[in-house]
Design a protein around this motif. Structure first.
Motif, mmCIF file in Angstrom:
data_model
loop_
_atom_site.group_PDB
_atom_site.id
_atom_site.type_symbol
_atom_site.label_atom_id
_atom_site.label_comp_id
_atom_site.label_asym_id
_atom_site.label_seq_id
_atom_site.Cartn_x
_atom_site.Cartn_y
_atom_site.Cartn_z
ATOM 1 N N GLU A 81 19.538 -10.271 -9.838
ATOM 2 C CA GLU A 81 20.034 -9.387 -10.905
ATOM 3 C C GLU A 81 20.860 -8.234 -10.319
ATOM 4 O O GLU A 81 21.909 -7.869 -10.858
ATOM 5 N N LEU A 82 20.365 -7.684 -9.223
ATOM 6 C CA LEU A 82 21.094 -6.589 -8.570
ATOM 7 C C LEU A 82 22.480 -7.053 -8.109
ATOM 8 O O LEU A 82 23.462 -6.330 -8.260
ATOM 9 N N SER A 83 22.529 -8.273 -7.557
ATOM 10 C CA SER A 83 23.825 -8.809 -7.095
ATOM 11 C C SER A 83 24.808 -8.853 -8.251
ATOM 12 O O SER A 83 25.983 -8.493 -8.095
ATOM 13 N N LYS A 84 24.298 -9.289 -9.412
ATOM 14 C CA LYS A 84 25.189 -9.362 -10.583
ATOM 15 C C LYS A 84 25.646 -7.963 -10.992
ATOM 16 O O LYS A 84 26.828 -7.721 -11.222
ATOM 17 N N LEU A 85 24.689 -7.042 -11.087
ATOM 18 C CA LEU A 85 25.023 -5.702 -11.589
ATOM 19 C C LEU A 85 25.933 -4.943 -10.621
ATOM 20 O O LEU A 85 26.793 -4.167 -11.047
ATOM 21 N N LEU A 86 25.731 -5.156 -9.323
ATOM 22 C CA LEU A 86 26.542 -4.435 -8.331
ATOM 23 C C LEU A 86 27.820 -5.189 -7.979
ATOM 24 O O LEU A 86 28.695 -4.659 -7.309
ATOM 25 N N ASN A 87 27.845 -6.442 -8.432
ATOM 26 C CA ASN A 87 28.974 -7.294 -8.111
ATOM 27 C C ASN A 87 29.158 -7.436 -6.605
ATOM 28 O O ASN A 87 30.275 -7.367 -6.093
ATOM 29 N N LYS A 88 28.053 -7.565 -5.927
ATOM 30 C CA LYS A 88 28.109 -7.825 -4.484
ATOM 31 C C LYS A 88 26.799 -8.466 -4.031
ATOM 32 O O LYS A 88 25.777 -8.333 -4.707
ATOM 33 N N GLU A 89 26.845 -9.145 -2.920
ATOM 34 C CA GLU A 89 25.640 -9.836 -2.455
ATOM 35 C C GLU A 89 24.544 -8.837 -2.077
ATOM 36 O O GLU A 89 24.797 -7.837 -1.405
ATOM 37 N N VAL A 90 23.321 -9.112 -2.526
ATOM 38 C CA VAL A 90 22.166 -8.322 -2.097
ATOM 39 C C VAL A 90 21.268 -9.271 -1.314
ATOM 40 O O VAL A 90 20.764 -10.253 -1.858
ATOM 41 N N LYS A 91 21.146 -9.002 -0.009
ATOM 42 C CA LYS A 91 20.348 -9.915 0.825
ATOM 43 C C LYS A 91 18.878 -9.566 0.704
ATOM 44 O O LYS A 91 18.493 -8.411 0.922
ATOM 45 N N LEU A 92 18.058 -10.578 0.401
ATOM 46 C CA LEU A 92 16.621 -10.343 0.271
ATOM 47 C C LEU A 92 15.912 -10.771 1.548
ATOM 48 O O LEU A 92 16.039 -11.921 1.989
ATOM 49 N N ALA A 93 15.142 -9.840 2.134
ATOM 50 C CA ALA A 93 14.326 -10.200 3.301
ATOM 51 C C ALA A 93 13.142 -11.032 2.803
ATOM 52 O O ALA A 93 12.680 -10.835 1.678
ATOM 53 N N THR A 94 12.643 -11.921 3.628
ATOM 54 C CA THR A 94 11.498 -12.727 3.190
ATOM 55 C C THR A 94 10.178 -11.998 3.462
ATOM 56 O O THR A 94 9.115 -12.476 3.119
ATOM 57 N N ASP A 95 10.273 -10.837 4.114
ATOM 58 C CA ASP A 95 9.059 -10.038 4.330
ATOM 59 C C ASP A 95 9.402 -8.550 4.160
ATOM 60 O O ASP A 95 10.526 -8.211 3.771
#
Ligand code: AMP
Length: 395
Positions: A81-95
């Motif tokens: 959702e953040l990626s959509k709202l910011l119009n940029k990739e948001v990388k999610l850490a797995t931890d």
């Protein structure tokens, strides 16, 4: 209370750890976000940091995973959702503080965003354990708290990290301090507080703190019946806290001594059953029949409250004035929301059910400020110091 904000520090090229409130409702059926308002509310601070060339590292809790990794509470939908709202990739850490988080945060560049996994995957978070706070802090150079909803909790990501990093507020917390803080410290008068909800016991601290500041205190909802009973009226089967009768009387006396007017409902919509389908009738507060319970304020009360509120310059409202879950008994709550929408005053809504009523009526943009934290705003109005705010640097 004058805390530094992101605008008071140089964020250029800095790794900034931002504590957000991404605790959004997620559908149990398909895992999608059913209400993204909390994510949207965090965007101005994140966008400011990006525009000012910061390396952004976000963290939040989601639900109650009880200190264990559990994909049901993953922030993956939030990252999308953040990626959509910011119009940029948001990388999610797995931890949260492990290999994945360390790798992503050590490589994050200016204008990029990394989101750590749910901080409550570690039990140390809620214990505010120093080693966990330090591990979070080690990934960044500056700390921004923008999660007002958890500011009343002294956890690692809301408070502990500030022991290791320069700490300032984001725009959401700044706004909460401006309006909630402004109402407590320097309100325009007449200042009217409207308190509702089920129990006196939940609001004692707020009443005690506000009695020193307001001109009029309006009490409605289930709480009002404990006050009525304390004054010797019969209240039928209305909700009542028998062990708070003495306290209710002492609060009434305290208000009198301070020249604060306390308004209780004049009439009520009462019913023999706690149900939306039950028959109901309007009776005056002195005449609640045996076997009937008050479930909403009546029309005379709404009129009286309107008269007082219309002249106010500051209004703080917390708690519904009736059983607002039932359409039949949400009349008073809706009426008060509409009255507040149409007055020329600073109107501040303290989260929870009253905020929900206003959203439902589409009146949110008619209010000066709707707090983003239910519990936090209540503690703030009680005059308590919130650890997530106390830990931030003074201007
Ligand atoms: P609070 O969380 O303390 O703000 O309380 C909210 C709850 O108060 C809601 O669930 C309402 O149904 C309840 N409430 C409000 N008025 C009444 C009432 N007259 N009788 C019983 N419950 C009430």
């Amino acid at each position: 209370m004058n805390k530094k904000t992101v605008k008071d520090i140089d964020v250029n090229s800095k790794k900034v750890l931002v504590r957000c409130d991404f605790n959004v409702p997620i559908s149990s059926e398909d895992g999608t976000i059913t209400d993204n308002r909390r994510i949207k509310a965090a965007i101005p601070t994140i966008q400011y940091l990006l525009d000012n060339n910061a390396k952004v590292i976000l963290c939040s809790h989601l639900g109650r995973p009880k200190g264990e990794f559990n994909q049901k509470y993953s922030l993956k939908p939030v990252a999308e959702e953040l990626s959509k709202l910011l119009n940029k990739e948001v990388k999610l850490a797995t931890d949260v503080i492990g290999e994945s988080a360390k790798e992503l945060t050590s490589n994050v560049k200016e204008g990029e965003v990394v989101l750590l996994e749910n901080v409550r995957f570690h039990k140390e978070e809620e214990k505010n354990a120093p080693e966990f706070s330090k591990a979070l802090a080690d990934m960044a150079e500056l700390y921004v708290n923008d999660a007002f909803g958890t500011a009343h909790r002294a956890h690692s990501s809301t408070t502990g990290v500030a022991d290791y990093l320069p700490a300032v507020s984001g725009f959401l917390i700044e706004k909460e301090l401006e309006f909630l803080g402004g109402a407590l410290e320097n309100p325009a008068h007449p200042f009217v507080a409207i308190l509702g909800g089920a129990k006196v016991s939940d609001k004692i601290g707020v009443i005690e703190n506000l009695i020193d500041k307001v001109d009029t205190l309006i009490i409605g909802g289930g709480m009002a019946y404990t006050f009525y009973k304390a004054q010797g009226h019969s209240i039928g089967t209305s909700i009542c806290e028998e062990d708070k009768l003495e306290l209710a009387n002492s609060l009434l006396e305290k208000a009198k001594a301070k020249n604060v007017e306390i308004l209780l409902p004049l009439d009520n919509n009462v019913s023999a059953e706690y149900s939306n389908d039950a028959e109901s009738m309007i009776v005056s507060s002195e005449e609640i029949p045996e076997g009937f319970m008050g479930l909403d304020i009546g029309p005379k009360t709404i009129e009286k409250f309107e008269e007082v509120v219309k002249n106010a310059k500051t209004v703080v409202w917390n708690g519904p004035l009736g059983v607002c879950e039932f359409s039949k008994f949400e009349v008073g709550t809706k009426a008060v929301a509409s009255i507040l929408a149409n007055i020329d005053a600073t109107t501040i809504i303290g989260g929870g059910d009253s905020a929900a009523a206003i959203e439902k009526l589409g009146l949110a943009d008619k209010m000066t400020h709707i707090s983003t934290g239910g519990g936090a705003s209540l503690e703030f109005l009680e005059g308590k110091l919130l650890p997530g705010i106390e830990c931030l640097e003074e201007k």
